[in-house]
Design an enzyme around this catalytic site. Structure first.
Site, short mmCIF file in Angstrom:
data_model
loop_
_atom_site.label_atom_id
_atom_site.label_comp_id
_atom_site.label_asym_id
_atom_site.label_seq_id
_atom_site.Cartn_x
_atom_site.Cartn_y
_atom_site.Cartn_z
N MET A 83 0.81 -13.32 13.62
CA MET A 83 0.35 -12.59 12.44
C MET A 83 1.52 -12.14 11.57
O MET A 83 1.70 -10.95 11.31
CB MET A 83 -0.53 -11.41 12.86
CG MET A 83 -1.71 -11.81 13.74
SD MET A 83 -2.75 -13.10 13.03
CE MET A 83 -3.87 -12.09 12.10
N HIS A 113 -6.81 -20.85 11.95
CA HIS A 113 -7.28 -19.72 11.13
C HIS A 113 -8.80 -19.62 11.27
O HIS A 113 -9.50 -20.62 11.13
CB HIS A 113 -6.88 -19.92 9.67
CG HIS A 113 -7.27 -18.76 8.81
ND1 HIS A 113 -6.60 -17.55 8.84
CD2 HIS A 113 -8.30 -18.60 7.93
CE1 HIS A 113 -7.19 -16.71 8.01
NE2 HIS A 113 -8.22 -17.32 7.45
N ARG A 137 12.40 -9.72 6.15
CA ARG A 137 11.63 -10.89 6.61
C ARG A 137 12.56 -12.09 6.78
O ARG A 137 12.46 -12.87 7.73
CB ARG A 137 10.56 -11.19 5.55
CG ARG A 137 9.53 -12.21 5.96
CD ARG A 137 8.46 -12.37 4.89
NE ARG A 137 7.65 -11.19 4.67
CZ ARG A 137 6.71 -10.74 5.51
NH1 ARG A 137 6.46 -11.37 6.63
NH2 ARG A 137 6.03 -9.65 5.22
N LEU A 150 0.11 -18.83 2.06
CA LEU A 150 -0.49 -18.11 3.19
C LEU A 150 -1.80 -18.80 3.59
O LEU A 150 -2.68 -19.01 2.75
CB LEU A 150 -0.77 -16.66 2.79
CG LEU A 150 -1.50 -15.81 3.85
CD1 LEU A 150 -0.61 -15.55 5.05
CD2 LEU A 150 -2.01 -14.52 3.26
N ASP A 151 -1.91 -19.12 4.88
CA ASP A 151 -3.08 -19.83 5.41
C ASP A 151 -3.39 -21.09 4.60
O ASP A 151 -4.54 -21.49 4.44
CB ASP A 151 -4.33 -18.92 5.48
CG ASP A 151 -4.11 -17.76 6.46
OD1 ASP A 151 -3.50 -17.98 7.51
OD2 ASP A 151 -4.54 -16.64 6.16
N LEU A 165 5.31 -16.13 6.76
CA LEU A 165 6.56 -16.85 7.01
C LEU A 165 7.30 -17.12 5.70
O LEU A 165 6.66 -17.36 4.67
CB LEU A 165 6.26 -18.17 7.70
CG LEU A 165 5.62 -18.02 9.09
CD1 LEU A 165 4.97 -19.32 9.54
CD2 LEU A 165 6.66 -17.55 10.10
N ASN A 187 -1.25 -24.36 12.45
CA ASN A 187 -1.81 -23.00 12.52
C ASN A 187 -3.31 -23.10 12.76
O ASN A 187 -3.95 -24.09 12.39
CB ASN A 187 -1.56 -22.26 11.21
CG ASN A 187 -2.04 -20.82 11.26
OD1 ASN A 187 -1.87 -20.12 12.26
ND2 ASN A 187 -2.66 -20.35 10.18
#
Ligand code: GAR
Length: 220
Positions: free
Chosen positions: A97, A116, A72, A151-152, A100, A114
């Site tokens: 998707m 969502h 990654r 995340l999100d 990061l 972003n």
């Protein structure tokens, strides 16, 4: 925050699939609803429809296939290189998707957005429409937010609330939410390019006023 500039704001959009949100932003730029230009679309997946959409709008587009990299970290370092070639003012995740790395998020801190498909902080992760239906929620929706290292996660900017109907399936709910996505993402991008949106110490500000946890809410 984006400083006032004579040149249109430079936007790099990252996609993984259909690219309909990228198109909504490209259309807003084309109609001169905002003083901005998508200077590149980068997909981590080859052959996705979003690349074709970019071509239709004459937007330079490229693939950086994540499966070509061992880790990654290695992918993200190369992604940063590819993005920085275009000197963006703003980086927009539009159905990108990939999780990061912190290094990536830190590099674009305060200029990384972003979208969502849920009323964040509810339903981070995948299958948001299914989860809202299974929970019996009366309302669902979509959020545009600044990106933090979770995340999100990151402070909300704007949400569109969509009622859940008794006979909704995942598909019908998703398509009604997506109509709202195409409205709120260009709005958030426009605010950013006008210098009206800022992230400070983990909070989002609009015209120098701290935004509520939900972000600004549009109800439908
Ligand atoms: C959109 O529905 C967006 O909200 C979602 O992916 C879709 C991409 O559609 N994003 C996420 O789930 C991010 N966690 P598009 O490629 O047609 O813009």
């Amino acid at each position: 925050m984006r400083e006032e500039k004579a040149e249109p704001a430079r936007i790099v959009v990252l996609i993984s699939g259909s690219g309909s949100n990228m198109q909504a932003i490209a259309e807003a730029c084309q109609k001169q609803n905002m003083d901005a230009e998508i200077v590149a679309v980068i997909s981590n997946r080859p052959g996705v429809p979003g690349l074709e959409r970019a071509q239709q709008f004459d937007i330079p587009n490229e693939v950086l296939d994540h499966t070509s990299f061992a880790t990654r970290e290695e992918f993200d370092i190369n992604l940063i290189r590819a993005i920085d070639e275009h000197s963006p003012d703003l980086v927009v995740l539009a159905g990108f998707m990939r999780i990061l790395t912190s290094e990536f998020v830190r590099r674009y801190k305060g200029r990384l957005l972003n979208i969502h498909p849920s009323l964040l902080p509810k339903y981070k992760g995948l299958h948001t429409h299914k989860r809202a239906l299974e929970a019996g929620d009366k309302e669902h929706g979509v959020t545009v937010h600044f990106v933090s290292e979770d995340l999100d996660g990151g402070p909300n900017i704007i949400q569109a609330v969509v009622p859940v109907l008794d006979d909704d399936s995942e598909t019908t709910l998703q398509s009604r939410v997506q109509i709202q996505e195409h409205i709120i993402y260009p709005i958030a991008v426009k605010w950013f390019t006008e210098g009206r949106l800022t992230m400070l110490k983990g909070d989002a500000y609009f015209d120098n006023q701290a935004l509520p946890e939900s972000g600004l809410q549009l109800n439908h």
